[in-house]
Scaffold this active site. Structure first.
Site, mmCIF file in Angstrom:
data_model
loop_
_atom_site.group_PDB
_atom_site.id
_atom_site.type_symbol
_atom_site.label_atom_id
_atom_site.label_comp_id
_atom_site.label_asym_id
_atom_site.label_seq_id
_atom_site.Cartn_x
_atom_site.Cartn_y
_atom_site.Cartn_z
ATOM 1 N N LYS B 98 0.873 -1.182 0.035
ATOM 2 C CA LYS B 98 -0.015 0.188 -0.058
ATOM 3 C C LYS B 98 0.836 1.194 -0.030
ATOM 4 O O LYS B 98 1.467 1.409 1.034
ATOM 5 C CB LYS B 98 -0.769 -0.355 1.102
ATOM 6 C CG LYS B 98 -1.924 1.105 0.979
ATOM 7 C CD LYS B 98 -2.730 1.303 2.275
ATOM 8 C CE LYS B 98 -3.174 2.827 2.097
ATOM 9 N NZ LYS B 98 -3.474 3.317 3.578
ATOM 10 N N GLY B 159 -7.378 9.943 9.595
ATOM 11 C CA GLY B 159 -7.480 10.208 10.724
ATOM 12 C C GLY B 159 -8.764 11.301 11.236
ATOM 13 O O GLY B 159 -9.052 11.552 12.482
ATOM 14 N N ALA B 185 -9.160 6.248 3.907
ATOM 15 C CA ALA B 185 -8.969 7.441 4.772
ATOM 16 C C ALA B 185 -10.183 8.378 4.841
ATOM 17 O O ALA B 185 -10.902 8.588 3.749
ATOM 18 C CB ALA B 185 -7.716 8.372 4.433
ATOM 19 N N GLY B 186 -10.542 8.669 6.050
ATOM 20 C CA GLY B 186 -11.462 9.704 6.138
ATOM 21 C C GLY B 186 -13.003 9.029 7.173
ATOM 22 O O GLY B 186 -13.800 9.827 7.406
ATOM 23 N N ALA B 207 -8.762 2.558 9.577
ATOM 24 C CA ALA B 207 -8.136 2.094 10.712
ATOM 25 C C ALA B 207 -8.533 3.001 11.964
ATOM 26 O O ALA B 207 -9.571 2.268 12.994
ATOM 27 C CB ALA B 207 -6.868 2.071 10.627
#
Lengths: 74, 264
Positions: B98, B159, B185-186, B207
């Site tokens: 990634k 994040g 992300a987001g 995550a």
């Protein structure tokens, strides 16, 4: 003046300055940090050294060694 | 759903939720969350070995039969990212990466120039490259053109939990892409993951939304359901949005009643 044969080499391991005996191999330096049989990679001066070549890779003065593993991230 | 597998490069997955491992308070909490998420592919970062570290995220993944996806988090240049990917390949025995090349620590936004250069180099070096990219349809196309196996546009900064700030761009990316488009992300909560799938994303990567939730395992389960629900809704095909109401009950066949004579 010729340096004595016992002169140590100045290297960096994961950013820390170290002095090692001439002839010290990458395998020996890695072994001091981990005995894990896998999951570790090493680079010397920005070049990846495959695990199979660690014991044949003698370190030289000023070498910068990076020893990495997987951690939580992403 | 059984035949609806996600295929990236030469591998197929039943789960369309790719998890990250950063931010979990402990490996125990992480393991429980990963199990409940149903993920089959999970990212790790490459860092200097710490002889004092106890436990290993790799053991957690191996124990749960989850494939490892190393990332290049923390890299700011193509050179750093390429070397990190090569170290990960050597350490973990996978040619999947990634790819993250960020521009600065404040925004953690991808540096498109460095990213594209790193992607091209790694594809040429035999890697299966999954790049974390801006929600830019042009950049997504260029990443695909150099041989990336997927594109992973951000919904909002890493994040931030701000969800998908530009759903229109996601639609543009999905519309044209021949490789899987993966929200990266987001996502802050389940509805963000569902929206991504409804927009046609092939998978969702997250995550923080799980690992920093008040109850990570519960949020992991929520995300699993959200991804499944969003995927099903996408496949089912949503109704068009209408300005006015449209009755779902027929008007024909109603009883003839005196509206001035209520029974109560």
């Amino acid at each position: 003046m010729t340096p004595p044969v016992t002169a140590t080499l100045a290297i960096r391991v994961n950013g820390d300055p170290r002095r090692v005996a001439p002839g010290t191999t990458l395998a020996e330096v890695v072994a001091e940090l981990s005995s894990a049989p896998s999951g570790i990679a090493a680079a010397v001066n920005e070049a990846v050294v495959p695990r199979g070549a660690w014991s044949a890779t003698a370190l030289a003065d000023d070498d910068r060694v990076e020893i990495l593993t997987a951690v939580q991230g992403g | 759903m059984s035949d609806d597998t996600l295929t990236i490069a030469d591998r197929s997955f039943h789960s369309r939720l790719i998890m990250g491992t950063g931010g979990a308070p402990s490996l125990e909490v992480l393991e429980q969350a990963l199990r409940l998420s149903g993920t089959e592919l999970t990212t790790v970062a490459m860092r200097r070995i710490n002889p004092a570290a106890r436990g290993s995220v790799l053991e957690v993944l191996q124990r749960n039969k989850i494939a490892v996806l190393p990332n290049t988090a923390g890299c700011f240049t193509a050179g750093e990212a390429v070397l990190t990917a090569r170290l990960a390949r050597e350490a973990l025995g996978t040619n999947w990466v990634k790819l993250e090349v960020v521009a600065d620590e404040r925004t953690l936004l991808p540096d498109p120039i460095e990213l594209l250069e790193a992607a091209e180099t790694l594809v040429d070096d035999g890697f299966v490259v999954l790049p974390y990219t801006n929600d830019d349809p042009v950049l997504a196309r260029k990443l695909e053109d150099v041989g990336c196996a997927a594109v992973m546009p951000l919904g909002s900064p890493i994040g931030s939990g701000l969800g998908i700030r530009n759903p229109h761009n996601f639609q543009l990316i999905v519309e044209r892409a021949q490789v899987p488009v993966i929200l990266d992300a987001g996502a802050g909560t389940a509805s963000d993951a569902a929206l991504a799938m409804e927009l046609g994303c092939a998978a969702v990567m997250l995550a923080t939304a799980v690992t920093r939730a008040q109850q990570p395992a519960l949020m992991a389960e929520a995300m699993r359901h959200a991804v499944d629900a969003g995927r099903l809704a996408h496949r089912a095909g949503r109704i068009p949005r209408r300005f006015h109401a449209e009755a779902s009950s027929p008007m024909a066949g109603r009883a003839e009643l005196d509206p001035e004579a209520p029974a109560f």
